[in-house]
Design an enzyme around this catalytic site. Structure first.
Site, PDB file in Angstrom:
ATOM      1  N   GLU A   1      25.494  -8.071 -15.032  1.00 52.93           N
ATOM      2  CA  GLU A   1      25.624  -8.980 -16.010  1.00 52.93           C
ATOM      3  C   GLU A   1      26.662  -8.378 -17.009  1.00 52.93           C
ATOM      4  OE1 GLU A   1      21.787 -10.435 -17.754  1.00 52.93           O
ATOM      5  OE2 GLU A   1      21.563 -11.475 -15.865  1.00 52.93           O
TER       6      GLU A   1
ATOM      7  N   GLU B   1      18.494 -12.211  -9.786  1.00 53.41           N
ATOM      8  CA  GLU B   1      17.286 -12.395 -10.736  1.00 53.41           C
ATOM      9  C   GLU B   1      17.140 -14.036 -11.042  1.00 53.41           C
ATOM     10  OE1 GLU B   1      18.135 -10.477 -14.523  1.00 53.41           O
ATOM     11  OE2 GLU B   1      18.931  -8.865 -13.871  1.00 53.41           O
TER      12      GLU B   1
HETATM   13  C1  BGP Z   1      18.896 -10.431 -17.647  1.00 53.56           C
HETATM   14  C2  BGP Z   1      18.785  -8.986 -17.399  1.00 53.56           C
HETATM   15  C3  BGP Z   1      17.388  -8.342 -17.052  1.00 53.56           C
HETATM   16  C4  BGP Z   1      16.345  -8.982 -17.626  1.00 53.56           C
HETATM   17  C5  BGP Z   1      16.340 -10.860 -17.786  1.00 53.56           C
HETATM   18  C6  BGP Z   1      15.614 -11.420 -18.742  1.00 53.56           C
HETATM   19  O1  BGP Z   1      19.921 -10.683 -18.612  1.00 53.56           O
HETATM   20  O2  BGP Z   1      19.642  -8.583 -16.509  1.00 53.56           O
HETATM   21  O3  BGP Z   1      17.688  -7.006 -17.526  1.00 53.56           O
HETATM   22  O4  BGP Z   1      15.731  -8.729 -18.746  1.00 53.56           O
HETATM   23  O5  BGP Z   1      17.858 -10.992 -18.346  1.00 53.56           O
HETATM   24  O6  BGP Z   1      15.841 -11.412 -19.988  1.00 53.56           O
HETATM   25  P1  BGP Z   1      14.972 -10.938 -21.187  1.00 53.56           P
HETATM   26  O7  BGP Z   1      14.385  -9.704 -20.851  1.00 53.56           O
HETATM   27  O8  BGP Z   1      15.936 -10.941 -22.508  1.00 53.56           O
HETATM   28  O9  BGP Z   1      14.190 -12.079 -21.141  1.00 53.56           O
END
Ligand code: BGP
Length: 475
Positions: free
Chosen positions: A162, A374
């Site tokens: 990311e 993801e």
């Molecule tokens: C993405 C990341 C993850 C994860 C996810 C959810 O941006 O790669 O590491 O955590 O988002 O985000 P959050 O935990 O802020 O809800």
């Protein structure tokens, strides 16, 4: 005939090191910037997280029970090289040896990310981390070590997680010394160094890993215009160019997107580059893309009274409508709430159509295979009599899987689904209040409790989805 995913489609889920492992200072590991950035936030820190470091065997058994054929995790740079460079840490290596071998023994393909936000603090202290060009060489050395050690067993490599989000939330995803805080150019400088580092590692993957594929996991949101007014349509084009193509053109064409680059120059935000950089990018083209998709975005042309550089800030309360701030790039675009889409409690839109939209759009532009690395719904799950009834998550994933399937029917190469997250992990901005896992971890921000693993309804649902190669949820 019942619909299914293509044969060989990978099924599993994702996590990242600092969000799941814990043991932040154990067995020789030193601090990463994430250990510090997550201290004193009002939420849990990364010191214990989901205790995967000590429970990886139990966790892999759960993956196996669910039917996983792949698992995405990340290596922690400061567990392997506590000082970022120099001596490798035998205990750290032993942990990853065990993890990788245990996955393989269970028929689960390891798909690692080399870097998931966690620059070693030693390098932040030494030269301000990614702000310095020295980070490129040190990252390449660290990556080379991993390729040589695991390249015989691991073929698909995600290099950086990311980058787009690292730029957007540059002070939260990087430990930025105070003196740079009002210098927004720094985020594009960091991005440039990451691009060079990633391109160099891509080249090394092709050199050292037989049959290896280089990839990156992008945080991707398709951008919609508020309406069809010509100015707002232009704002959509601008945002697509700066938020998406500015990254993907580097990855798959080997050069920066033109209009976004010229716009950054006009704004005094462009990265400083050196002779030879363009050639490095040209030689580092990636083979596949990991897509991290949660939510689509909406823009309009900046309103006159908001037309100044404004950085995005997350919703920290988890009460709808409390988004900290929407990003504005002057005379280019202004982010805003999409009046036509529903959201979760943290104001992230829930938009399965966006999944089909982005897959088809990216594929038409770049023609590369993709893995969903993801995708998920953050929610406050409730543990009731030892059960978690997360029907909202099942609904979210079912709709997204149908969207992926439609994109595949229309010719897009999607090779797997590795949603976020395998088990509950430390959220990047909301501690353990916002959960994503197929498996509940019995702890909260204040109390570590027993860290027990409890399968949610979505776990059993996913088990059937995997066993039927998608058929049980595709319609
Ligand atoms: C993405 C990341 C993850 C994860 C996810 C959810 O941006 O790669 O590491 O955590 O988002 O985000 P959050 O935990 O802020 O809800």
């Amino acid at each position: 005939m019942k619909k299914t995913m293509p044969q060989g489609f990978l099924w599993g889920a994702s996590t990242s090191a600092y969000q799941v492992e814990g043991a932040a200072l154990e067995d020789g590991k030193k601090l990463s910037q994430m250990d510090l950035l997550n201290a004193d936030t009002g939420f849990a820190d990364a010191s214990v997280a989901s205790d995967h470091y000590h429970r990886y065997k139990e966790d892999i058994a759960l993956m196996k029970e669910c039917g996983f054929t792949a698992y995405r995790f990340s290596f922690s740079w400061s567990r392997i090289f506590p000082d970022g460079v120099g001596e490798a840490n035998p205990k750290g290596i032993e942990f990853y040896d065990n993890l990788v071998n245990e996955l393989i023994r269970n028929g689960i393909k390891p798909i690692p990310t080399i870097y998931h936000y966690d620059m070693p603090m030693a390098l932040v202290e030494k030269y301000d981390g990614w702000i310095s060009r020295q980070s490129i060489d040190d990252f390449v050395e660290y990556s080379k070590f991993l390729l040589l050690r695991y390249g015989d067993r691991i073929k698909d490599w995600l290099i950086i997680n990311e980058q787009s989000i690292i730029v957007e939330f540059w002070k939260k995803k990087n430990y930025i010394p105070e003196k740079y805080h009002d210098k927004a150019q720094v985020k594009f400088q960091i991005n440039h160094h990451m691009n060079l580092a990633q391109a160099k590692v891509s080249k090394l993957i092709h050199q050292y890993v037989e049959g290896g594929r280089a990839g990156s996991a992008i945080g991707y949101s398709p951008v919609y215009a508020l309406d069809s007014s010509p100015k707002n349509m232009l704002a959509m084009l601008n945002a697509e160019n700066l938020k998406n193509q500015y990254f993907l053109d580097v990855y798959f064409k080997g050069h920066y997107a033109k209009s976004a680059s010229l716009y950054l120059k006009e704004q005094g935000l462009a990265p400083i580059t050196e002779d030879g950089d363009a050639e490095i990018l040209r030689q580092g083209i990636l083979d596949f893309l990991g897509v991290n998709y949660y939510a689509s975005k909406c823009v309009r042309f900046p309103e006159a009274d908001k037309n100044r550089l404004t950085e995005a800030k997350s919703n920290l309360s988890g009460q709808k409508g409390q988004m900290g701030a929407y990003e504005v790039m002057p005379d280019f675009y202004q982010y805003m709430k999409n009046p036509n889409a529903e959201t979760n409690d943290w104001d992230w839109t829930i938009d399965p159509n966006g999944m089909e939209y982005l897959l088809r759009d990216i594929y038409e532009r770049y023609g590369i295979p993709m893995i969903i690395t993801e995708n998920g719904l953050g929610a406050r799950d409730i543990l009731e009599n030892g059960e978690i009834h997360d029907s909202y998550r099942i609904d979210y994933w079912s709709k997204h899987l149908n969207a992926i399937h439609r994109a595949i029917e229309l010719g897009v190469e999607v090779q797997g689904f590795l949603p976020w997250s395998f088990i509950d992990v430390l959220s990047t901005s909301n501690g353990y209040q916002k959960r994503y896992g197929l498996i509940y971890v019995n702890r909260d921000d204040e109390d570590l409790k027993d860290l027990a693993r409890i399968k949610k309804d979505s776990f059993y649902w996913y088990q059937e989805v995997i066993a039927s190669n998608g058929a049980s949820c595709l319609n």
